[in-house]
Motif scaffolding. Structure first.
Motif, PDB file in Angstrom:
ATOM      1  N   THR A 108      -1.861  -1.178  -3.941  1.00  0.00           N
ATOM      2  CA  THR A 108      -2.961  -0.239  -3.757  1.00  0.00           C
ATOM      3  C   THR A 108      -2.374   1.120  -3.400  1.00  0.00           C
ATOM      4  N   GLY A 109      -3.175   2.148  -3.528  1.00  0.00           N
ATOM      5  CA  GLY A 109      -2.714   3.492  -3.191  1.00  0.00           C
ATOM      6  C   GLY A 109      -3.760   4.231  -2.377  1.00  0.00           C
ATOM      7  N   TRP A 110      -3.315   5.284  -1.721  1.00  0.00           N
ATOM      8  CA  TRP A 110      -4.241   6.165  -1.000  1.00  0.00           C
ATOM      9  C   TRP A 110      -3.790   7.608  -1.191  1.00  0.00           C
ATOM     10  N   ALA A 111      -4.742   8.465  -1.480  1.00  0.00           N
ATOM     11  CA  ALA A 111      -4.472   9.880  -1.689  1.00  0.00           C
ATOM     12  C   ALA A 111      -5.587  10.695  -1.045  1.00  0.00           C
ATOM     13  N   THR A 170       4.037  12.455  -7.612  1.00  0.00           N
ATOM     14  CA  THR A 170       5.055  12.039  -8.578  1.00  0.00           C
ATOM     15  C   THR A 170       5.842  10.840  -8.071  1.00  0.00           C
ATOM     16  N   LEU A 171       6.308  10.921  -6.812  1.00  0.00           N
ATOM     17  CA  LEU A 171       7.114   9.839  -6.256  1.00  0.00           C
ATOM     18  C   LEU A 171       6.280   8.591  -6.012  1.00  0.00           C
ATOM     19  N   GLY A 172       5.124   8.767  -5.389  1.00  0.00           N
ATOM     20  CA  GLY A 172       4.284   7.622  -5.068  1.00  0.00           C
ATOM     21  C   GLY A 172       3.793   6.883  -6.296  1.00  0.00           C
ATOM     22  N   THR A 173       3.488   7.624  -7.342  1.00  0.00           N
ATOM     23  CA  THR A 173       3.035   6.991  -8.579  1.00  0.00           C
ATOM     24  C   THR A 173       4.120   6.105  -9.170  1.00  0.00           C
ATOM     25  N   GLU A 174       5.352   6.611  -9.203  1.00  0.00           N
ATOM     26  CA  GLU A 174       6.450   5.818  -9.753  1.00  0.00           C
ATOM     27  C   GLU A 174       6.726   4.588  -8.899  1.00  0.00           C
ATOM     28  N   VAL A 175       6.713   4.754  -7.570  1.00  0.00           N
ATOM     29  CA  VAL A 175       6.928   3.619  -6.676  1.00  0.00           C
ATOM     30  C   VAL A 175       5.850   2.561  -6.904  1.00  0.00           C
ATOM     31  N   ALA A 176       4.597   2.983  -7.001  1.00  0.00           N
ATOM     32  CA  ALA A 176       3.495   2.045  -7.203  1.00  0.00           C
ATOM     33  C   ALA A 176       3.653   1.277  -8.510  1.00  0.00           C
ATOM     34  N   HIS A 177       3.993   1.974  -9.584  1.00  0.00           N
ATOM     35  CA  HIS A 177       4.144   1.313 -10.874  1.00  0.00           C
ATOM     36  C   HIS A 177       5.329   0.349 -10.873  1.00  0.00           C
ATOM     37  N   ARG A 237      -6.356   8.256 -10.498  1.00  0.00           N
ATOM     38  CA  ARG A 237      -6.520   7.063 -11.318  1.00  0.00           C
ATOM     39  C   ARG A 237      -5.153   6.577 -11.764  1.00  0.00           C
ATOM     40  N   LEU A 238      -4.853   5.314 -11.470  1.00  0.00           N
ATOM     41  CA  LEU A 238      -3.630   4.684 -11.938  1.00  0.00           C
ATOM     42  C   LEU A 238      -4.002   3.388 -12.644  1.00  0.00           C
ATOM     43  N   GLY A 262       0.827  -1.192   0.000  1.00  0.00           N
ATOM     44  CA  GLY A 262       0.000   0.000   0.000  1.00  0.00           C
ATOM     45  C   GLY A 262       0.865   1.246   0.000  1.00  0.00           C
ATOM     46  N   VAL A 263       0.664   2.100  -0.976  1.00  0.00           N
ATOM     47  CA  VAL A 263       1.455   3.328  -1.100  1.00  0.00           C
ATOM     48  C   VAL A 263       0.593   4.509  -0.674  1.00  0.00           C
ATOM     49  N   MET A 264       0.984   5.156   0.406  1.00  0.00           N
ATOM     50  CA  MET A 264       0.280   6.357   0.885  1.00  0.00           C
ATOM     51  C   MET A 264       0.905   7.584   0.229  1.00  0.00           C
ATOM     52  N   GLY A 265       0.104   8.267  -0.591  1.00  0.00           N
ATOM     53  CA  GLY A 265       0.623   9.429  -1.291  1.00  0.00           C
ATOM     54  C   GLY A 265       0.867   9.094  -2.750  1.00  0.00           C
ATOM     55  N   ILE A 266      -0.033   9.495  -3.616  1.00  0.00           N
ATOM     56  CA  ILE A 266       0.087   9.172  -5.035  1.00  0.00           C
ATOM     57  C   ILE A 266       0.392  10.455  -5.815  1.00  0.00           C
TER      58      ILE A 266
END
Length: 309
Positions: free
Chosen positions: A160-163, A143-150, A168-169, A137-141
């Motif tokens: 999963t993510g939370w913002a 620039t950084l969080g999006t790249e980490v999630a991908h 939308r990812l 689970g990535v908290m914070g989507i």
């Protein structure tokens, strides 16, 4: 017009060197040796003395020397007309993704336990889970969080993510807002905090929320130390609910001698090195914003004081 660099406890000579290499004629000054201050319209800042920017009557813009801006926004005396920007840099993003992936995989394969076993010369293999069996689970989507999630999704993890607001990812479910926080926390076998620090996110990693994670979840904080209630983390780990934590950011840095994190067997500490801004890479956008500020054009990577990022 001159640029001034205002920073406490940070060696700014690499920034001066990078700026001068790109633009040798630029007048680069370092606070407090930047008089007369009425000439200064553009400032670079990191952990500046609070209230100092009242001394610059013609200041138009302040740029953070990193991705975070909480160190600037906590100053109540910055004039309202002064615009605040932050750095978005591909190197910064990639470094953060690499580091968080390393921490996730280190935990997945139990490498900390094997390192501890070396001290007692204990040969004992441990079971491990495969990527596809674990949800991160990535908290914070942002620039950084999006790249980490991908990145984590690309090597087989369920992510999963939370913002704070809807995002939308592709192929990643993103929960949004306080009303969906509990549901998000319940998914996270490994929780990565990459939130901006705002009044709403301060202390978000508290006992109540940590207990909403699945049993034996693992916490990684690479955002800000103020997100974590340190005493709560120790309590929840010692009670057996969490497997442990990796912390790259602390409330007090450097971490004081004798702090319980240093010796806790299930907590790993690194000295805020997950992603360090590279001056040579970042000065290009700083100089573009400097030019934009002088000509009255819209600035890049502008920060909302209301949102805090």
């Amino acid at each position: 017009m001159p640029i001034t660099i205002v920073s406490q406890g940070r060696n700014v000579s690499p920034w001066v060197k990078a700026l001068k290499e790109k633009r040798p004629e630029l007048d680069v000054r370092i606070y407090p040796h930047d008089l007369p201050r009425e000439e200064v319209t553009f400032a670079l800042a990191w952990n500046h003395p609070l209230g100092v920017f009242k001394e610059f009557p013609n200041l138009k813009s302040i740029s953070s020397l990193g991705a975070g801006v909480d160190h600037i926004l906590k100053d109540p005396d910055i004039p309202e007309q002064v615009q605040i920007t932050r750095i978005k840099d591909e190197n910064l993003t990639n470094d953060m993704a690499d580091f968080t992936m390393a921490l996730v995989l280190n935990h997945m394969r139990g490498l900390h336990a094997y390192k501890a076993a070396e001290k007692t010369q204990t040969w004992k293999p441990h079971k491990y889970k495969r990527n596809e069996d674990v949800t991160v689970g990535v908290m914070g989507i942002g620039t950084l969080g999006t790249e980490v999630a991908h990145r984590l999704s690309s090597i087989g993890f369920k992510v999963t993510g939370w913002a704070s607001s809807a995002k939308r990812l592709e192929s990643i479910k993103v929960y949004a807002g306080p009303e969906e926080l509990d549901a998000f926390l319940g998914t996270a076998d490994i929780l990565i905090c990459l939130l901006p620090l705002t009044p709403e996110t301060a202390n978000i990693l508290n006992k109540d929320n940590l207990l909403k994670l699945p049993k034996q979840a693992y916490v990684i904080n690479v955002a800000r130390g103020e997100h974590l209630v340190e005493e709560d983390l120790i309590q929840v780990i010692d009670a057996g609910h969490l497997a442990g934590a990796s912390l790259d950011v602390l409330r007090e840095e450097p971490l004081p001698e004798g702090h319980p994190f240093w010796t806790h067997p299930k907590i790993s500490v690194t000295p805020h090195i997950a992603s360090v801004t590279d001056p040579e890479s970042a000065v290009v956008q700083l100089l573009e914003n400097y030019d934009r500020a002088q000509s009255g054009e819209p600035l890049l990577n502008l920060v909302s004081r209301t949102k805090g990022y």
